[in-house]
Write a protein that holds these residues in place. Structure first.
Motif, PDB file in Angstrom:
ATOM      1  N   ALA A  14      -1.620   2.803  -0.774  1.00 42.86           N
ATOM      2  CA  ALA A  14      -3.079   2.715  -0.744  1.00 42.86           C
ATOM      3  C   ALA A  14      -3.418   1.525   0.144  1.00 42.86           C
ATOM      4  O   ALA A  14      -3.014   0.405  -0.137  1.00 42.86           O
ATOM      5  N   ASP A  50      -3.218  10.734  -4.826  1.00 45.28           N
ATOM      6  CA  ASP A  50      -4.444  10.962  -4.065  1.00 45.28           C
ATOM      7  C   ASP A  50      -4.961  12.388  -4.156  1.00 45.28           C
ATOM      8  O   ASP A  50      -6.088  12.671  -3.754  1.00 45.28           O
ATOM      9  N   ALA A  52      -8.916   2.499  -0.034  1.00 43.24           N
ATOM     10  CA  ALA A  52      -8.123   3.017  -1.151  1.00 43.24           C
ATOM     11  C   ALA A  52      -7.369   1.884  -1.845  1.00 43.24           C
ATOM     12  O   ALA A  52      -6.952   0.926  -1.211  1.00 43.24           O
ATOM     13  N   TRP A  53      -7.204   2.017  -3.169  1.00 40.07           N
ATOM     14  CA  TRP A  53      -6.480   1.022  -3.948  1.00 40.07           C
ATOM     15  C   TRP A  53      -5.928   1.675  -5.197  1.00 40.07           C
ATOM     16  O   TRP A  53      -6.306   2.784  -5.558  1.00 40.07           O
ATOM     17  N   TRP A  54      -5.017   0.969  -5.854  1.00 40.90           N
ATOM     18  CA  TRP A  54      -4.401   1.464  -7.085  1.00 40.90           C
ATOM     19  C   TRP A  54      -5.081   0.815  -8.281  1.00 40.90           C
ATOM     20  O   TRP A  54      -5.010  -0.399  -8.453  1.00 40.90           O
ATOM     21  N   PHE A  65      -4.654   6.445  -8.037  1.00 44.69           N
ATOM     22  CA  PHE A  65      -5.087   6.251  -6.653  1.00 44.69           C
ATOM     23  C   PHE A  65      -6.600   6.379  -6.628  1.00 44.69           C
ATOM     24  O   PHE A  65      -7.168   7.358  -7.092  1.00 44.69           O
ATOM     25  N   THR A  66      -7.250   5.354  -6.085  1.00 46.33           N
ATOM     26  CA  THR A  66      -8.709   5.295  -6.097  1.00 46.33           C
ATOM     27  C   THR A  66      -9.183   5.053  -4.680  1.00 46.33           C
ATOM     28  O   THR A  66      -8.742   4.121  -4.024  1.00 46.33           O
ATOM     29  N   ALA A  67     -10.073   5.908  -4.182  1.00 46.09           N
ATOM     30  CA  ALA A  67     -10.600   5.785  -2.820  1.00 46.09           C
ATOM     31  C   ALA A  67     -12.068   5.394  -2.880  1.00 46.09           C
ATOM     32  O   ALA A  67     -12.813   5.858  -3.732  1.00 46.09           O
ATOM     33  N   ASP A  75      -8.925   2.390   4.607  1.00 49.14           N
ATOM     34  CA  ASP A  75      -9.838   3.426   4.118  1.00 49.14           C
ATOM     35  C   ASP A  75     -10.449   3.129   2.749  1.00 49.14           C
ATOM     36  O   ASP A  75     -11.025   4.011   2.121  1.00 49.14           O
TER      37      ASP A  75
END
Length: 137
Positions: A97, A52, A104-106, A134-136, A102
């Protein structure tokens, strides 16, 4: 008049599809400072995690498994839930995540390109590098 509207609708659809496909491209995976070795087995692949804070950590994963997902589960680098669509990865290298909390995901990448299949359906290919980013949002 209806023919003109149909052609315009078709062109608009083609443009939307093209924009969507361009948006699914690759990502620049940062170079990790060091590469760790983990696992035991006959084949080895590179696995990179971008956390993150955009820090990269890498492993050379040795395994006798056939898929990337089974290999990463075996060595404890990923955690997830099995669903009708396959393994939904919720934590990588200890970082969770939480999409519900929020957004967030992988994101799963193969050689810097977003994968078209899940990690549990990805067979290990010699020379490929696999990554979770990590992707928000």
């Amino acid at each position: 008049m209806n023919l003109k509207k149909s052609i315009m609708a078709l062109l608009f659809s083609v443009v939307l599809i093209a924009v969507a496909l361009v948006g699914c491209g690759g990502v620049e995976i940062p170079e990790p400072y060091e590469v760790n070795a983990i696992g035991q087995g006959q084949q080895t692949f590179r696995f990179v995690v971008v956390d993150d804070e955009e820090n990269a950590t890498a492993w050379d994963v040795s395994t006798n498994e056939n898929t990337v997902g089974a290999s990463l589960l075996e060595v404890g680098l990923i955690v997830g839930d099995v669903s009708a669509w396959g393994l939904l990865v919720t934590a990588v290298n200890g970082l969770t995540a939480d999409f519900d909390a929020d957004g967030a995901w992988w994101a799963f990448y193969i050689n810097g390109e977003m994968a078209m299949q899940g990690v549990d359906a990805t067979y290990i290919q010699d020379g490929d590098t696999y990554a979770f980013v990590f992707t928000a949002g």
